[in-house]
Design an enzyme around this catalytic site. Structure first.
Site, short mmCIF file in Angstrom:
data_model
loop_
_atom_site.label_atom_id
_atom_site.label_comp_id
_atom_site.label_asym_id
_atom_site.label_seq_id
_atom_site.Cartn_x
_atom_site.Cartn_y
_atom_site.Cartn_z
N GLU A 8 -23.71 55.64 -61.55
CA GLU A 8 -23.54 56.07 -63.09
C GLU A 8 -24.40 57.26 -63.48
O GLU A 8 -25.65 57.36 -62.87
CB GLU A 8 -23.99 54.78 -64.08
N VAL B 268 -19.08 55.86 -61.35
CA VAL B 268 -18.41 56.04 -60.20
C VAL B 268 -17.88 54.70 -59.74
O VAL B 268 -18.97 53.60 -59.61
CB VAL B 268 -18.90 56.90 -59.27
N PHE C 163 -13.93 58.56 -50.47
CA PHE C 163 -15.13 57.70 -50.39
C PHE C 163 -15.98 57.89 -49.13
O PHE C 163 -15.46 57.72 -48.07
CB PHE C 163 -14.61 56.12 -50.38
N ASP D 217 -26.32 72.31 -57.97
CA ASP D 217 -26.84 71.18 -58.12
C ASP D 217 -27.10 70.48 -57.02
O ASP D 217 -26.89 69.34 -56.77
CB ASP D 217 -26.08 70.32 -59.16
#
Length: 162
Positions: A20, A26, A94, A139
């Site tokens: 989170e 997610v 994933f 980021d």
């Protein structure tokens, strides 16, 4: 734990929550039956949108806009956008860990040098592609570098990229 309201998403079974962040939660999800069976496990990112928001957050729009054009082996692939008002789900490749989790669980005493070199080469390859497209990630941190069991590395979280 999966929220009851998120149990039903067309085409996907939610398996478990994996994280989170500031912009959403997610989950690991599996595609429902298709001609090829249950063969794809994905990361499903539920974007945060409060009732007083006016539309989709700008960071989400930025991430979707950039990732649809950033197709590279070392950048996480945005596979689908699922609008489910008042929620929005983004479906990504994933990968098993982020780099921080990997270092904390698999390599507490340090990574082998060959794996460090491989990871760095893949990170720099992804960044070079972004920069070639005139995009800055802005980021880059271990939590936004994903890695799988086979050592494949992909950059993720382009919400503040420009």
């Amino acid at each position: 734990m999966l929220p009851e309201s998120d149990q039903i998403i067309p085409s996907y079974f939610l398996l478990r929550e994996i994280g989170e962040g500031g912009m959403g939660t997610v989950y690991v999800a599996r595609m429902k039956a298709s001609r090829r069976g249950y063969d794809r496990v994905v990361a499903l990112k539920r974007m945060r949108m409060s009732a007083h928001d006016e539309g989709v957050p700008v960071t989400t729009l930025r991430e979707v806009s950039l990732l649809k054009d950033l197709v590279h082996d070392n950048i996480v692939r945005l596979r689908e956008v699922i609008p489910q008002p008042p929620k929005l789900f983004l479906v990504f490749d994933f990968l098993d860990y982020d780099l921080k989790q990997c270092l904390d669980t698999q390599f507490r005493n340090g990574m082998p040098h060959t794996l460090i070199q491989s990871c760095m080469l893949q990170i720099l390859s992804g960044l070079a592609f972004c920069h070639g497209q005139l995009i800055l990630h802005r980021d880059l941190k271990p939590q936004n570098v994903l890695i799988n069991q086979q050592g494949r590395v992909k950059l993720a979280d382009f919400g503040v990229a420009e």
